[in-house]
Write an enzyme that holds these catalytic residues in place. Structure first.
Site, PDB file in Angstrom:
ATOM      1  N   ARG A 188      -1.252 -29.347  11.073  1.00  0.00           N
ATOM      2  CA  ARG A 188      -0.823 -30.545  10.339  1.00  0.00           C
ATOM      3  C   ARG A 188       0.395 -31.182  10.990  1.00  0.00           C
ATOM      4  O   ARG A 188       0.461 -32.411  11.145  1.00  0.00           O
ATOM      5  CB  ARG A 188      -0.519 -30.164   8.887  1.00  0.00           C
ATOM      6  CG  ARG A 188       0.225 -31.222   8.076  1.00  0.00           C
ATOM      7  CD  ARG A 188      -0.582 -32.486   7.914  1.00  0.00           C
ATOM      8  NE  ARG A 188       0.121 -33.494   7.166  1.00  0.00           N
ATOM      9  CZ  ARG A 188       0.963 -34.396   7.703  1.00  0.00           C
ATOM     10  NH1 ARG A 188       1.210 -34.383   9.006  1.00  0.00           N
ATOM     11  NH2 ARG A 188       1.538 -35.302   6.946  1.00  0.00           N
ATOM     12  N   SER A 280     -27.067 -21.173 -16.480  1.00  0.00           N
ATOM     13  CA  SER A 280     -28.374 -21.241 -15.827  1.00  0.00           C
ATOM     14  C   SER A 280     -29.254 -22.219 -16.591  1.00  0.00           C
ATOM     15  O   SER A 280     -29.169 -22.310 -17.818  1.00  0.00           O
ATOM     16  CB  SER A 280     -29.020 -19.849 -15.822  1.00  0.00           C
ATOM     17  OG  SER A 280     -30.403 -19.932 -15.529  1.00  0.00           O
ATOM     18  N   LYS A 286     -26.805 -16.033 -18.816  1.00  0.00           N
ATOM     19  CA  LYS A 286     -26.118 -15.894 -17.537  1.00  0.00           C
ATOM     20  C   LYS A 286     -24.775 -16.623 -17.503  1.00  0.00           C
ATOM     21  O   LYS A 286     -24.610 -17.688 -18.088  1.00  0.00           O
ATOM     22  CB  LYS A 286     -26.995 -16.408 -16.389  1.00  0.00           C
ATOM     23  CG  LYS A 286     -28.246 -15.590 -16.166  1.00  0.00           C
ATOM     24  CD  LYS A 286     -28.856 -15.883 -14.806  1.00  0.00           C
ATOM     25  CE  LYS A 286     -28.007 -15.305 -13.689  1.00  0.00           C
ATOM     26  NZ  LYS A 286     -28.581 -15.591 -12.358  1.00  0.00           N
ATOM     27  N   ASN A 288     -22.912 -17.345 -14.213  1.00  0.00           N
ATOM     28  CA  ASN A 288     -22.956 -17.195 -12.761  1.00  0.00           C
ATOM     29  C   ASN A 288     -21.573 -17.385 -12.126  1.00  0.00           C
ATOM     30  O   ASN A 288     -20.798 -18.238 -12.567  1.00  0.00           O
ATOM     31  CB  ASN A 288     -23.924 -18.206 -12.156  1.00  0.00           C
ATOM     32  CG  ASN A 288     -25.354 -17.965 -12.585  1.00  0.00           C
ATOM     33  OD1 ASN A 288     -25.780 -16.824 -12.694  1.00  0.00           O
ATOM     34  ND2 ASN A 288     -26.088 -19.031 -12.843  1.00  0.00           N
ATOM     35  N   ARG A 319     -12.830 -42.542  28.898  1.00  0.00           N
ATOM     36  CA  ARG A 319     -13.311 -42.797  27.544  1.00  0.00           C
ATOM     37  C   ARG A 319     -14.763 -42.346  27.508  1.00  0.00           C
ATOM     38  O   ARG A 319     -15.542 -42.738  28.368  1.00  0.00           O
ATOM     39  CB  ARG A 319     -13.218 -44.299  27.204  1.00  0.00           C
ATOM     40  CG  ARG A 319     -11.812 -44.897  27.161  1.00  0.00           C
ATOM     41  CD  ARG A 319     -11.164 -44.760  25.798  1.00  0.00           C
ATOM     42  NE  ARG A 319     -12.018 -45.294  24.746  1.00  0.00           N
ATOM     43  CZ  ARG A 319     -12.251 -46.605  24.549  1.00  0.00           C
ATOM     44  NH1 ARG A 319     -11.693 -47.518  25.315  1.00  0.00           N
ATOM     45  NH2 ARG A 319     -13.049 -46.990  23.576  1.00  0.00           N
TER      46      ARG A 319
END
Length: 449
Positions: A188, A280, A286, A288, A319
């Site tokens: 960065r 689900s 479920k 998940n 280029r």
């Protein structure tokens, strides 16, 4: 048709980054904003060096309102010249007006603006990634400290090995996150502007009157709070390769956490669970591990996207034809993918639920064999190394065939009874007392800031 619809930006097939801050920071609108910022900064930098009137810089600054430009039309017109800068410069020049329009884009080439805008987009996206990595690191530090001495089965090649602690596992995850943070922060800070003209010589700026054209990239970098490159990098694509590397590593570091959580949250294991699992469409029961799933998916996509960017290092001449153009979409996808994964990893770790009682139960699944390494070392001085190994090998078979614990079988061995008080079977067969230096290693890891 809206800009979102036109650019396919809704993320219908990309739940990993859809709605994330990184998605917004890399949208078509964000790229347009960055392109306009790059053009405005170029005029300001030249004005600061006395190469264009200050009024020209003011006129350009007033004209670079993204709302004045049609993203869809720019995208369609980009086909003619192969990049969106050419039609954007035409529209911006018109918006600035006849008096100061000639100062728009003066001396630059399309790649200068596109590369610089890409660095701006990357910088803004990486700032978001770094913030989410910070959230993840802090959550893992809390988990590692809280579970410093929580024993659990260590697993190697999918099987129970020797005991470890969840604190050490969380500390290891955190170490990877910090490695990703450090690499991302370095990249960065090094993201550079691009300003070199048609073939990387800055010749046009000299033709327009600059006494020292080489001073322009530094002035340009100051305007955009980016780094000043030592050389033009039209075909020296180190900044892109560095981005590819840090982003792919970050995806992998977060992916390691995700696959561990996916494994340990399986129904038949249940040592961990996500704070709020997903549902689900067919099975009401479920919950998940959706955050882990999305992070794991990102970790699988990232290396292939990075590979395209590494391939673009092979850029011919001053280029390139194609190598530069090939970077745009995979780099944006990579920024989005990793940005979404960083968001999901932060949510995952902040809400992760640990189940120490289940970990404790699982330490006994092998009927005491999980501490056979310790027993081999501890009984060697008592029985002799060869005899200790022979005895434990035989007892290991019997634990399976007779469905008895290793502790019970050891207590019946005449040789150990003869050893008397020298052998403390309760201590030797307690998995919680064989976690080695896990606590010390966890403490050491948590000293890293």
């Amino acid at each position: 048709m809206t800009a979102v619809e036109y650019g396919g930006e809704a993320g219908l097939l990309a739940p990993g980054w859809s709605g994330s801050p990184a998605a917004s920071a890399t949208s078509d609108g964000a790229y347009l904003r960055a392109l306009l910022d790059a053009e405005a900064a170029l005029t300001r930098a030249q004005a600061a060096l006395g190469l264009v009137p200050a009024e020209a810089a003011a006129a350009v600054a007033e004209a670079v309102d993204p709302g004045r430009f049609d993203i869809g039309a720019l995208a369609e017109r980009a086909r003619a010249g192969g990049n969106p800068v050419i039609p954007l410069v035409a529209d911006l020049t018109k918006a600035v007006g006849a008096e100061y329009g000639p100062y728009v884009h003066r001396g630059a080439t399309s790649q200068d603006i596109m590369d610089t805008a890409t660095m701006l987009v990357a910088a803004r996206a990486l700032d978001l990634v770094l913030a989410d990595l910070g959230r993840t690191e802090r959550a893992l530090a809390r988990l590692a400290a809280e579970h410093r001495d929580t024993p659990m089965p260590g697993r190697t090649l999918t099987q129970h090995a020797v005991p470890t602690t969840f604190g050490l596992k969380a500390a290891g995850w955190r170490s990877l996150v910090l490695d990703a943070r450090d690499r991302t922060a370095r990249v960065r800070e090094s993201l550079p502007v691009q300003l070199a003209g048609a073939a990387g010589t800055l010749a046009a700026f000299g033709a327009y009157g600059a006494a020292d054209p080489a001073a322009l990239p530094e002035a340009y970098a100051r305007e955009l709070a980016l780094a000043a490159p030592l050389l033009p990098w039209h075909t020296l694509r180190t900044p892109i390769a560095d981005l590819a590397g840090c982003l792919a590593f970050t995806a992998g570091a977060l992916g390691k956490i995700a696959v561990d959580v996916l494994t340990l949250s399986r129904t038949e294991i249940g040592e961990l669970s996500e704070g709020s699992g997903g549902g689900s469409s067919a099975m009401p029961h479920k919950a998940n591990p959706v955050r882990s799933t999305l992070v794991a998916a990102a970790a699988r996509r990232a290396p292939q996207l990075a590979a395209v960017l590494y391939g673009s290092l092979v850029a011919e001449d001053e280029r390139p034809a194609g190598a530069w153009h090939a970077e745009w979409e995979p780099l944006r996808d990579l920024l989005r993918t990793v940005g979404g994964a960083a968001r999901d990893a932060a949510e995952l770790t902040e809400g992760l639920r640990v189940h120490p009682q289940v970990m404790q139960q699982h330490l006994g699944l092998t009927d005491g064999l999980i501490v056979s390494e310790r027993l081999s070392a501890e009984l060697a001085p008592v029985l002799g190394r060869a005899r200790a190994k022979q005895l434990l090998t035989g007892l290991a078979r019997r634990t399976h065939s007779e469905h008895r614990t290793l502790r019970e079988l050891l207590a019946e061995e005449p040789e150990l009874k003869e050893a008397g008080q020298g052998v403390d079977l309760d201590d030797l067969t307690d998995p919680a007392r064989y976690t080695g230096s896990a606590g010390v290693l966890t403490d050491r890891a948590l000293e890293r800031r």
